[in-house]
Design a protein around this motif. Structure first.
Motif, short mmCIF file in Angstrom:
data_model
loop_
_atom_site.label_atom_id
_atom_site.label_comp_id
_atom_site.label_asym_id
_atom_site.label_seq_id
_atom_site.Cartn_x
_atom_site.Cartn_y
_atom_site.Cartn_z
N VAL A 152 0.84 -1.20 0.00
CA VAL A 152 0.00 0.00 0.00
C VAL A 152 0.87 1.25 0.00
O VAL A 152 0.64 2.20 -0.76
N GLN A 153 1.89 1.26 0.84
CA GLN A 153 2.79 2.41 0.89
C GLN A 153 3.67 2.48 -0.34
O GLN A 153 3.93 3.56 -0.88
N ALA A 154 4.11 1.32 -0.82
CA ALA A 154 5.01 1.30 -1.98
C ALA A 154 4.32 1.78 -3.24
O ALA A 154 4.92 2.49 -4.05
N PHE A 155 3.05 1.41 -3.42
CA PHE A 155 2.34 1.72 -4.66
C PHE A 155 1.34 2.85 -4.51
O PHE A 155 0.48 3.03 -5.37
N ALA A 156 1.43 3.60 -3.45
CA ALA A 156 0.52 4.73 -3.25
C ALA A 156 0.79 5.81 -4.29
O ALA A 156 1.92 5.99 -4.76
N ALA A 157 -0.25 6.54 -4.64
CA ALA A 157 -0.09 7.66 -5.57
C ALA A 157 0.87 8.69 -5.00
O ALA A 157 0.93 8.90 -3.78
N ARG A 158 1.63 9.32 -5.89
CA ARG A 158 2.64 10.30 -5.47
C ARG A 158 2.56 11.54 -6.35
O ARG A 158 2.08 11.50 -7.48
N ALA A 159 3.07 12.62 -5.83
CA ALA A 159 3.13 13.85 -6.61
C ALA A 159 4.15 13.69 -7.73
O ALA A 159 5.27 13.25 -7.50
N ASP A 160 3.75 14.02 -8.95
CA ASP A 160 4.69 14.00 -10.07
C ASP A 160 4.84 15.38 -10.68
O ASP A 160 5.22 15.53 -11.83
N GLY A 161 4.51 16.40 -9.90
CA GLY A 161 4.62 17.77 -10.35
C GLY A 161 4.47 18.72 -9.18
O GLY A 161 4.43 18.30 -8.02
N PRO A 162 4.36 20.00 -9.44
CA PRO A 162 4.33 21.00 -8.35
C PRO A 162 3.00 21.12 -7.64
O PRO A 162 2.89 21.88 -6.69
N LEU A 163 1.97 20.37 -8.07
CA LEU A 163 0.63 20.52 -7.49
C LEU A 163 0.34 19.53 -6.39
O LEU A 163 -0.79 19.46 -5.90
N GLY A 164 1.33 18.75 -5.96
CA GLY A 164 1.10 17.79 -4.90
C GLY A 164 0.39 16.54 -5.40
O GLY A 164 0.05 16.42 -6.58
N THR A 165 0.14 15.61 -4.47
CA THR A 165 -0.49 14.35 -4.86
C THR A 165 -1.90 14.56 -5.38
O THR A 165 -2.28 14.02 -6.43
N ALA A 166 -2.70 15.34 -4.67
CA ALA A 166 -4.07 15.57 -5.11
C ALA A 166 -4.11 16.26 -6.47
O ALA A 166 -4.90 15.90 -7.35
N GLY A 167 -3.25 17.27 -6.66
CA GLY A 167 -3.21 17.95 -7.95
C GLY A 167 -2.75 17.04 -9.06
O GLY A 167 -3.24 17.12 -10.20
N SER A 168 -1.80 16.15 -8.76
CA SER A 168 -1.34 15.20 -9.77
C SER A 168 -2.47 14.26 -10.19
O SER A 168 -2.62 13.95 -11.37
N LEU A 169 -3.27 13.81 -9.23
CA LEU A 169 -4.38 12.92 -9.55
C LEU A 169 -5.46 13.65 -10.34
O LEU A 169 -6.04 13.09 -11.28
N LEU A 170 -5.75 14.90 -9.98
CA LEU A 170 -6.74 15.66 -10.72
C LEU A 170 -6.33 15.88 -12.17
O LEU A 170 -7.18 15.97 -13.05
N THR A 171 -5.03 15.96 -12.41
CA THR A 171 -4.52 16.12 -13.78
C THR A 171 -4.14 14.78 -14.39
O THR A 171 -3.40 14.73 -15.36
N LEU A 172 -4.62 13.68 -13.77
CA LEU A 172 -4.56 12.33 -14.31
C LEU A 172 -3.17 11.72 -14.25
O LEU A 172 -2.87 10.76 -14.97
N GLY A 173 -2.31 12.25 -13.39
CA GLY A 173 -1.00 11.64 -13.16
C GLY A 173 -0.96 11.01 -11.79
O GLY A 173 -1.94 10.47 -11.29
N GLY A 174 0.20 11.08 -11.15
CA GLY A 174 0.34 10.60 -9.79
C GLY A 174 0.75 9.16 -9.64
O GLY A 174 0.55 8.57 -8.57
N ILE A 175 1.34 8.57 -10.67
CA ILE A 175 1.74 7.18 -10.57
C ILE A 175 2.90 7.03 -9.58
O ILE A 175 3.68 7.96 -9.37
N TRP A 176 3.02 5.84 -8.98
CA TRP A 176 3.98 5.62 -7.90
C TRP A 176 5.41 5.52 -8.41
O TRP A 176 6.36 5.74 -7.64
N ASN A 177 5.64 5.18 -9.65
CA ASN A 177 6.97 4.98 -10.20
C ASN A 177 7.43 6.25 -10.91
O ASN A 177 6.86 6.64 -11.94
N ALA A 178 8.46 6.88 -10.39
CA ALA A 178 8.94 8.13 -10.99
C ALA A 178 9.47 7.93 -12.40
O ALA A 178 9.44 8.85 -13.21
N ASN A 179 9.94 6.72 -12.72
CA ASN A 179 10.46 6.46 -14.06
C ASN A 179 9.36 6.29 -15.10
O ASN A 179 9.65 6.15 -16.28
N ALA A 180 8.11 6.29 -14.66
CA ALA A 180 6.99 6.20 -15.60
C ALA A 180 6.44 7.56 -15.96
O ALA A 180 5.48 7.66 -16.74
N ALA A 181 6.98 8.62 -15.41
CA ALA A 181 6.52 9.97 -15.74
C ALA A 181 7.02 10.39 -17.11
O ALA A 181 8.12 10.02 -17.53
#
Length: 552
Positions: A222-251
């Motif tokens: 759960v902690q390993a695969f939790a959504a993460r911020a992939d930009g300056p808008l934080g985790t919630a902002g990343s999810l709203l803009t359809l990003g937020g994947i747990w693997n930084a290499n997938a950005a």
């Protein structure tokens, strides 16, 4: 004659746009060879093998690929699937738009086939999930219009994709079936029951092995695969803009910049506004009989894309909300809540997984954003229809590509086609030609590889897919954490623990200990000399194949 030609163009334009976007996105990945990245592992001459003791993540997708590869080369199968994802996604999103204007339909097609969610999941190699995501608008359309055969056909891509694809499809299909208008409660209950039965039947290929497997799920995932911020808008902002994947290499390259994040946030706001005001033009394509799942005139339900529809074009403030709107909104909100739960409140999810491993699929919550992606695509089309301008429509079609330009050309080389070195094929031929029973143990003892011949791209060990016998491999994962350090997610296959114990023995006892577990072959690096008494069957620059004597 001219009107028929125009009608054909209008119907085929979204699919053609999807094809163009697929060609642009994949780029070098469409060359000769195989695209190997993270979970995307295609191999030459894949064998037909039953699922192992771990969770059946590649069921029935691997079987379908193996069957198709008996007709055409496996690399051609892979490329057809990848292109098909874009075509199916674009045409499906367009088919769900109530407006019969081409501009709004193309806007939905472009958005659904080119967004951060699809890009990140593709860069993570999750093509099987994306099959279900591509078929999602068709599934929503089918449950809205009614008809068992229509729903079965619409769910076929998700059924091929397997458990993740079916779970995101079930979320949207069941919510739509429950919320779509019906003349009475029994009719709605029957529609939900039929949809659930169809989803259950199509899930049997992976559901039965999952229930019978001895797989375990580590709550630490759960902690390993939790959504993460992939930009300056934080985790919630990343999810709203359809990003937020747990693997930084997938950005996608450049996705974390301020301008990209803000433009995608503005695009999401416009899409949500358009979805809230989405209306069906009058006279409605979803006439009373169609909205309730009954055929319209002539015994056939009218298509939701508006082709051939009667009445004036879409006009704001006229008509009612399309019958799928409430259900899709519920599914999108539920998916967003699951994605946020892993990041903001992991405790309850960990407790559920510890209680029953069947809750394990909830640990990667970001994948449940798929209905939210579809909602934004249809909402953007609704906003474009309200403006009623060709220039606005053209901008709406171009913006998804312009805001993520580095998704093009295989995400600037992150996706590319390569061929397997000859020694891989030789080892595959040797092992598959041996009729003697026994498993193959793949070393080094880790889930992923980064071969020089694959441009050092990380990929799941190809040995797991190449042989006509069970492959023992370490399916435990080491996941980097945002604050530094790594988190280990325990293996799902119980046999991994026994194999680890055998590998910890000395070189003199290791071969015998593995043979006692039913291991016949060990695939290792050329420099591995820790198996005394084993017979070297093949020695190459990259691979060494050892055969173990059966226990006496």
């Amino acid at each position: 004659m001219r009107s028929g030609w125009v009608e054909t163009v209008n119907r085929s334009a979204p699919a053609l746009l999807g094809l163009l976007l697929g060609l642009l996105a994949l780029g070098p990945a469409l060359g000769p060879g195989y695209v190997l990245r993270y979970d995307m592992v295609f191999v030459p001459d894949p064998p037909l093998v039953p699922p192992g003791a771990a969770f059946p993540r590649a069921v029935p997708s691997d079987l379908v690929v193996a069957l198709l590869s008996h007709v055409v080369p496996a690399q051609a199968v892979q490329k057809a699937i990848l292109i098909g994802i874009f075509v199916l996604a674009a045409s499906g999103a367009a088919a769900l738009v109530p407006s019969r204007r081409l501009g709004p339909r193309l806007a939905a097609a472009a958005f659904y086939a080119w967004n951060a969610y699809l890009a990140q999941r593709l860069l993570l190699g999750q093509w099987a999930l994306l099959l279900g995501v591509a078929g999602l608008p068709w599934a929503v359309r089918a449950v809205t219009l009614g008809g068992r055969l229509r729903l079965a056909a619409a769910l076929l891509p998700a059924a091929v994709g397997g458990f993740q694809a079916m779970l995101v499809s079930a979320l949207a299909v069941l919510a739509t079936a429950a919320a779509a208008p019906a003349p009475a409660l029994p009719a709605r209950a029957r529609r939900v029951a039929e949809a659930a039965l169809m989803l259950g039947c199509l899930s049997l290929p992976w559901l039965v092995p999952a229930l019978l497997s001895r797989a375990v799920t580590d709550p630490a995932g759960v902690q390993a695969f939790a959504a993460r911020a992939d930009g300056p808008l934080g985790t919630a902002g990343s999810l709203l803009t359809l990003g937020g994947i747990w693997n930084a290499n997938a950005a996608v390259p450049g996705q974390g910049s301020w301008w990209s994040a803000l433009v995608r946030l503005a695009l999401a706001a416009v899409a949500l506004w358009g979805f809230a005001r989405l209306r069906v033009p009058q006279p409605s394509l979803y006439r009373a009989g169609v909205a309730e799942g009954r055929p319209g005139r002539g015994g056939a339900a009218a298509p939701p894309d508006g082709a051939g529809a009667e009445g004036p074009p879409y006009r704001g403030g006229r008509g009612q909300a399309p019958p799928y709107r409430a259900g899709l909104a519920v599914a999108a909100a539920a998916g967003l809540a699951v994605a946020l739960a892993g990041a903001c409140a992991p405790g309850p999810l960990k407790g559920l997984i510890a209680w029953w491993p069947g809750f394990g699929p909830l640990r990667d919550g970001q994948l449940y954003l798929a209905p939210f992606v579809l909602l934004q695509a249809v909402g953007l089309a609704g906003a474009v229809a309200r403006w009623g301008s060709r220039a606005v429509a053209a901008v709406a079609v171009a913006v998804p590509v312009l805001v993520l330009p580095t998704f093009a050309l295989g995400a600037f080389g992150r996706l590319a086609a390569v061929d397997y070195p000859d020694e891989w094929r030789r080892v595959q031929a040797i092992v598959n030609a041996d009729p003697a029973p026994g498993a193959l143990l793949s070393l080094p003892w880790g889930a992923h590889r980064a071969f020089a011949w694959n441009g050092h791209r990380v990929v799941l060990d190809p040995a797991t897919k190449m042989f006509r016998r069970r492959v023992l491999w370490n399916d435990a994962l080491l996941v980097g954490l945002p604050g530094g350090g790594r988190l280990r997610v325990a293996a799902e296959d119980p046999a991994v623990t026994a194999a680890e114990t055998a590998l910890r023995t000395g070189p003199g006892e290791r071969a015998a200990a593995l043979a006692a577990l039913g291991v016949r072959y060990v695939l290792a690096e050329p420099s591995d000399n820790t198996f005394q008494g084993a017979v070297t069957v093949f020695q190459g620059r990259e691979l060494r194949l050892l055969r173990l004597d059966p226990p006496s």
